[in-house]
Write an enzyme that holds these catalytic residues in place. Structure first.
Site, mmCIF file in Angstrom:
data_model
loop_
_atom_site.group_PDB
_atom_site.id
_atom_site.type_symbol
_atom_site.label_atom_id
_atom_site.label_comp_id
_atom_site.label_asym_id
_atom_site.label_seq_id
_atom_site.Cartn_x
_atom_site.Cartn_y
_atom_site.Cartn_z
ATOM 1 N N SER A 136 0.842 -1.193 0.093
ATOM 2 C CA SER A 136 -0.128 0.209 -0.019
ATOM 3 C C SER A 136 1.005 1.363 -0.102
ATOM 4 C CB SER A 136 -1.017 0.210 1.248
ATOM 5 O OG SER A 136 -0.090 -0.214 2.460
ATOM 6 N N GLU B 295 -9.527 -9.626 2.980
ATOM 7 C CA GLU B 295 -9.880 -8.172 2.813
ATOM 8 C C GLU B 295 -11.129 -8.042 2.097
ATOM 9 O OE1 GLU B 295 -6.612 -5.726 1.231
ATOM 10 O OE2 GLU B 295 -8.086 -4.320 0.658
#
Ligand code: KIV
Length: 254
Positions: free
Chosen positions: A46, A182
């Site tokens: 990320s 997720e």
């Protein structure tokens, strides 16, 4: 907090003691994460978005991951360090996957995280048998953003839910030690958590996982415009930093 190891994390699942995980990319934040006794730090890809300002995680290199793992490692003593294998570092062959995972371990990671299911099972087997702990990642796997057509919640129908469940089982059977779930339905995350012996770490997957992970900038409220439904902001860093910078500028001008 004592040193957090894989057996400690696995023991936490058995004791129903929830595991806290946050992403971290530099030594300054890592020092605070360590001080807060967060059990595990994820040096996530990320960083492509929150550090480099890219639209997705695809343009992160293994060298960039090594650089950030080294920075985090310098400030972390007890938290368990997981590092993402970036896109392109493990898809081509098992050999390239092992070579790149070794680089992350040498930089200071204690486990590597890979996205996917059956297609990476062979690599997960080789890594774990070579002493390289693996964290799986199923559901909304950001490296598949072009397949999904965006960062979209997964598990919307029976077929998708079955695929995610089977992927998680397959990764555990291949030897993974942890797994990230997720953006999947809470009920599916709960079902996977019950079915697996390894700890599940959820993000946008409800409360019934063995632990939770959030991107550190998101939980600190760094970006006023990023407000997914699962995100709880624990401070308003956007406001705090903006007013501090405005006050600094005022002082300089006067
Ligand atoms: O890269 C990352 O930060 C992640 C978490 C959001 C799970 O994969």
């Amino acid at each position: 907090m004592n040193k957090i190891t894989l057996p400690v994390l696995k023991g936490m699942k058995e004791k129903h003691d929830k595991i806290s995980v946050v992403t971290c990319y530099d030594a300054s934040f890592a020092r605070l994460v360590e001080k807060a006794e967060i059990e595990s730090v994820l040096v996530g890809d990320s960083l492509g978005m929150v550090i480099k300002g890219e639209e997705n995680t695809l343009n992160v290199s293994i060298e960039e991951m090594e650089y950030h793992v080294r920075a985090v490692k310098r400030a972390v003593k007890n938290a368990f360090i997981i590092a993402d294998m970036p896109f392109g570092s493990y898809q081509a062959s098992i050999e390239s996957g092992v070579r790149n995972a070794v680089k992350l371990l040498k930089a200071g990671a204690e486990a590597v995280k890979l996205e996917g299911g059956e297609e990476i099972a062979g690599l997960v087997k080789t890594l774990t048998r070579s002493g390289i702990p693996v964290c799986g990642h199923v559901g909304l796997t950001p490296q598949f953003v072009n397949k999904f057509g965006g960062f979209l919640k997964q598990g919307k129908n029976d077929e998708e839910r079955e695929f995610i469940f089977k992927s998680a089982k397959c990764i555990e059977e291949a030897g993974a030690d942890l797994i990230v779930l997720e953006s999947i339905p809470h009920t599916l995350a709960a079902e996977i958590t019950r079915a697996l012996k390894i700890p599940t770490i959820g993000i946008g997957a409800g409360n019934d996982t063995d632990g939770q992970v959030l991107v550190i900038y998101d939980l600190l409220g760094m970006n006023q415009d990023f407000n997914p439904s699962f995100l709880k902001k624990y401070c308003d860093l956007d406001k705090v930093v903006s007013s501090a910078l405005a006050a600094y500028k005022k002082d300089v001008k006067s």
